[in-house]
Design a protein around this motif. Sequence first.
Motif, short mmCIF file in Angstrom:
data_model
loop_
_atom_site.label_atom_id
_atom_site.label_comp_id
_atom_site.label_asym_id
_atom_site.label_seq_id
_atom_site.Cartn_x
_atom_site.Cartn_y
_atom_site.Cartn_z
N PHE A 149 0.84 -1.19 0.00
CA PHE A 149 0.00 0.00 0.00
C PHE A 149 0.88 1.25 0.00
O PHE A 149 1.84 1.34 0.78
N THR A 150 0.56 2.20 -0.86
CA THR A 150 1.33 3.44 -0.95
C THR A 150 0.40 4.63 -1.02
O THR A 150 -0.60 4.61 -1.74
N LEU A 151 0.73 5.66 -0.26
CA LEU A 151 0.01 6.93 -0.33
C LEU A 151 1.03 8.00 -0.67
O LEU A 151 1.98 8.23 0.07
N SER A 152 0.85 8.65 -1.83
CA SER A 152 1.79 9.65 -2.30
C SER A 152 1.05 10.90 -2.76
O SER A 152 -0.16 10.91 -2.90
N ARG A 153 1.83 11.94 -3.00
CA ARG A 153 1.26 13.22 -3.43
C ARG A 153 1.68 13.51 -4.86
O ARG A 153 2.82 13.24 -5.25
N THR A 154 0.77 14.06 -5.65
CA THR A 154 1.06 14.39 -7.03
C THR A 154 1.62 15.81 -7.13
O THR A 154 1.55 16.60 -6.19
N ARG A 155 2.16 16.14 -8.30
CA ARG A 155 2.76 17.46 -8.50
C ARG A 155 1.73 18.58 -8.39
O ARG A 155 2.06 19.71 -8.03
N ASP A 156 0.47 18.27 -8.72
CA ASP A 156 -0.57 19.30 -8.65
C ASP A 156 -1.20 19.42 -7.27
O ASP A 156 -2.18 20.15 -7.08
N GLY A 157 -0.63 18.72 -6.28
CA GLY A 157 -1.11 18.85 -4.91
C GLY A 157 -2.18 17.89 -4.51
O GLY A 157 -2.64 17.91 -3.36
N ASN A 158 -2.61 17.01 -5.42
CA ASN A 158 -3.58 15.98 -5.06
C ASN A 158 -2.87 14.76 -4.49
O ASN A 158 -1.64 14.76 -4.33
N TYR A 159 -3.62 13.72 -4.19
CA TYR A 159 -3.05 12.52 -3.56
C TYR A 159 -3.45 11.28 -4.35
O TYR A 159 -4.52 11.23 -4.97
N ILE A 160 -2.58 10.27 -4.31
CA ILE A 160 -2.89 8.97 -4.90
C ILE A 160 -2.63 7.88 -3.86
O ILE A 160 -1.55 7.80 -3.29
N TYR A 161 -3.66 7.09 -3.61
CA TYR A 161 -3.56 5.93 -2.72
C TYR A 161 -3.64 4.69 -3.60
O TYR A 161 -4.52 4.56 -4.43
N LYS A 162 -2.68 3.78 -3.46
CA LYS A 162 -2.63 2.61 -4.34
C LYS A 162 -2.27 1.35 -3.57
O LYS A 162 -1.45 1.39 -2.64
N SER A 163 -2.89 0.24 -3.94
CA SER A 163 -2.54 -1.05 -3.36
C SER A 163 -2.38 -2.08 -4.47
O SER A 163 -3.09 -2.05 -5.47
N VAL A 164 -1.40 -2.97 -4.28
CA VAL A 164 -1.17 -4.08 -5.21
C VAL A 164 -1.02 -5.36 -4.40
O VAL A 164 -0.18 -5.44 -3.50
N THR A 165 -1.84 -6.37 -4.70
CA THR A 165 -1.80 -7.65 -3.99
C THR A 165 -1.52 -8.76 -4.98
O THR A 165 -2.14 -8.83 -6.05
N GLN A 166 -0.60 -9.66 -4.60
CA GLN A 166 -0.25 -10.77 -5.49
C GLN A 166 0.21 -11.97 -4.67
O GLN A 166 0.62 -11.82 -3.51
N PRO A 167 0.13 -13.17 -5.23
CA PRO A 167 0.50 -14.39 -4.50
C PRO A 167 2.01 -14.51 -4.33
O PRO A 167 2.80 -13.96 -5.11
N THR A 168 2.43 -15.23 -3.29
CA THR A 168 3.85 -15.51 -3.06
C THR A 168 4.02 -16.96 -2.63
O THR A 168 3.05 -17.66 -2.31
N GLY A 169 5.26 -17.42 -2.58
CA GLY A 169 5.55 -18.77 -2.13
C GLY A 169 4.87 -19.83 -2.97
O GLY A 169 4.75 -19.70 -4.19
N LEU A 170 4.40 -20.90 -2.32
CA LEU A 170 3.75 -22.00 -3.04
C LEU A 170 2.50 -21.54 -3.76
O LEU A 170 2.15 -22.06 -4.83
N ALA A 171 1.80 -20.54 -3.18
CA ALA A 171 0.57 -20.06 -3.81
C ALA A 171 0.85 -19.50 -5.20
O ALA A 171 0.02 -19.60 -6.11
N ALA A 172 2.04 -18.92 -5.38
CA ALA A 172 2.39 -18.33 -6.68
C ALA A 172 2.55 -19.39 -7.76
O ALA A 172 2.48 -19.08 -8.96
N LEU A 173 2.77 -20.65 -7.36
CA LEU A 173 2.90 -21.73 -8.33
C LEU A 173 1.56 -22.13 -8.93
O LEU A 173 1.50 -22.74 -10.00
N PHE A 174 0.47 -21.79 -8.22
CA PHE A 174 -0.85 -22.24 -8.66
C PHE A 174 -1.79 -21.10 -9.07
O PHE A 174 -2.77 -21.32 -9.77
N PHE A 175 -1.50 -19.89 -8.60
CA PHE A 175 -2.38 -18.77 -8.89
C PHE A 175 -1.58 -17.60 -9.44
O PHE A 175 -0.41 -17.41 -9.09
N SER A 176 -2.21 -16.82 -10.30
CA SER A 176 -1.53 -15.68 -10.92
C SER A 176 -2.30 -14.38 -10.69
O SER A 176 -2.05 -13.39 -11.37
N ASP A 177 -3.22 -14.38 -9.74
CA ASP A 177 -4.05 -13.20 -9.50
C ASP A 177 -3.21 -12.00 -9.07
O ASP A 177 -2.36 -12.11 -8.19
#
Length: 246
Positions: free
Chosen positions: A50-78
Amino acid sequence: MNGASIKAMLVAGSLLLISAGAHAGDTHIPLYHASYSVSRNDFRIGIAEFTLSRTRDGNYIYKSVTQPTGLAALFFSDVITESSQFTLRGGKPESLRYDYSHSSSNHDRSEHISFDWDKHRAESLDGKKRKNIDIEPGTYDRALAQLAVSLDMAAGKLADTYRVLDHNEISDYRMQRDGDTRLRTESGTYQVIEVSRKDTKKKRTTTFWLAPKLDYLPVQIEQTEPGKATISLTLTEISFDATDSK
């Protein structure tokens, strides 16, 4: 990885990953990057950034990226990505644009919302379904609803409901404060406030443990539902922008 379960966790988690000061006149938006482990019952299946950052025009962007790891990554690509661009108006957060995507080997899903506050209208594209929706002041996208929650938490009282635009529909999110405790995680031990949202229709409960020390960011989120696995996000690492000042 169960994409639907992780999506539900992200939607819930988005409610509690942006925070502010107690007074609207001196609202502080903390800029940060946080990492969470994602578990299904006791089995770790992924990571969420999760990241919360500020844009050059003074607004904000909140972003999240979720992905599998470990053994789960061998079976799923979500991979699930969610972002909200917002601004402050009168010391309060105001949604500008919301984007969501869920990609996997089996299917792709997306949702995009543009907010026009001059016309009090939002244009929503959920998959291939496009809809114009009338919105009232205080209506948030899913990722931005937390700011209203945090302001109320800082003031010591949650509102009865929070109005959220979700999948082409306006929904009321009901939150309740359950108590205070201490919680130990990989990132440390924190004094936390327990807050929950109960979905009576689905009999689903999402519980958040918020750390005042971390600007009321959650150190753990847990979702339970009868007959289904418990899904949890637990904080593993967090860093605040050193150039950001209150």
